[in-house]
Scaffold this motif. Sequence first.
Motif, mmCIF file in Angstrom:
data_model
loop_
_atom_site.group_PDB
_atom_site.id
_atom_site.type_symbol
_atom_site.label_atom_id
_atom_site.label_comp_id
_atom_site.label_asym_id
_atom_site.label_seq_id
_atom_site.Cartn_x
_atom_site.Cartn_y
_atom_site.Cartn_z
ATOM 1 N N CYS A 72 -18.552 23.147 -54.661
ATOM 2 C CA CYS A 72 -18.963 24.080 -55.717
ATOM 3 C C CYS A 72 -19.995 23.483 -56.685
ATOM 4 O O CYS A 72 -20.132 23.957 -57.814
ATOM 5 N N ALA A 85 -20.343 30.268 -59.466
ATOM 6 C CA ALA A 85 -19.493 29.372 -58.674
ATOM 7 C C ALA A 85 -19.670 27.928 -59.126
ATOM 8 O O ALA A 85 -18.704 27.167 -59.225
ATOM 9 N N ARG A 86 -20.917 27.563 -59.429
ATOM 10 C CA ARG A 86 -21.168 26.203 -59.895
ATOM 11 C C ARG A 86 -20.565 25.982 -61.283
ATOM 12 O O ARG A 86 -19.985 24.925 -61.568
ATOM 13 N N VAL A 127 -15.386 28.958 -55.735
ATOM 14 C CA VAL A 127 -16.147 29.912 -54.941
ATOM 15 C C VAL A 127 -15.750 31.346 -55.248
ATOM 16 O O VAL A 127 -16.425 32.300 -54.850
ATOM 17 N N ARG A 170 -16.808 25.963 -60.967
ATOM 18 C CA ARG A 170 -16.323 25.023 -59.949
ATOM 19 C C ARG A 170 -15.330 25.711 -59.008
ATOM 20 O O ARG A 170 -14.297 25.170 -58.634
ATOM 21 N N ILE A 180 -21.911 26.272 -50.888
ATOM 22 C CA ILE A 180 -21.063 26.094 -52.070
ATOM 23 C C ILE A 180 -19.840 25.249 -51.719
ATOM 24 O O ILE A 180 -19.480 24.305 -52.428
#
Length: 218
Positions: A101, A171-172, A177, A175, A96
């Motif tokens: 991210c 997390a993606r 963690v 953006r 990540i």
Amino acid sequence: MSEKSPTTRERLINSARYLFWERGYAGTSMADLLAHAQVNSGSFYHFFESKEALLRAVLEEYLVMLRPIVIDPAFASTNDPVARIFAVLSGYRERILMTECQYGCPLGRLALEIDPENRPAHKLIAENFQGWIAAIRECLEQLKPQLPKNTDLDALAAYVLITMEGGVMLARSYRSVEPFDKAVRQLKQHFDLLLSSHMTRSLKPQPSRRKSASHSKP
């Protein structure tokens, strides 16, 4: 000695694995695949009858890569079964951060994107997930004496996978963690509770089996 160059088939699989992760299966055209792998259409159809066949080859490759790339390095870092589980999760955290991210589990993405009617692909995706769960279950088997007796090891291993997949997805999306870290902290708390629950019961005084004086024979 120089490393052996990848074969045309390997280049196609490597390119597909990268592009399916970056753009998605539907978002990757045949032209994209050919350009990235630097092969022509004749070479493609020599090895694969269709893009779907290439997808299956990619999923089979993930099965082969699971232990040496994801599981074994994490397990080699420690002998403690709990630490091994969280070392696997730490590997995803590193991915990540390395991708700022943008990392998303490629299998999770394909599972959501591939048409449900594509049963051969979903069967391979499920086998990949099951291999991941089985690796975590190895750790849980070592922990079994320390866990409550009614603990469902298969369900607990699946719970670890679900925590990872959900944490990576959030997390993606955010953006950041932090959602992944929150999910992992909660999972650690769950393990702490399971292990402390067993410890509490093992330390609890057991009732005496000796008959009381009032019930003894004269």
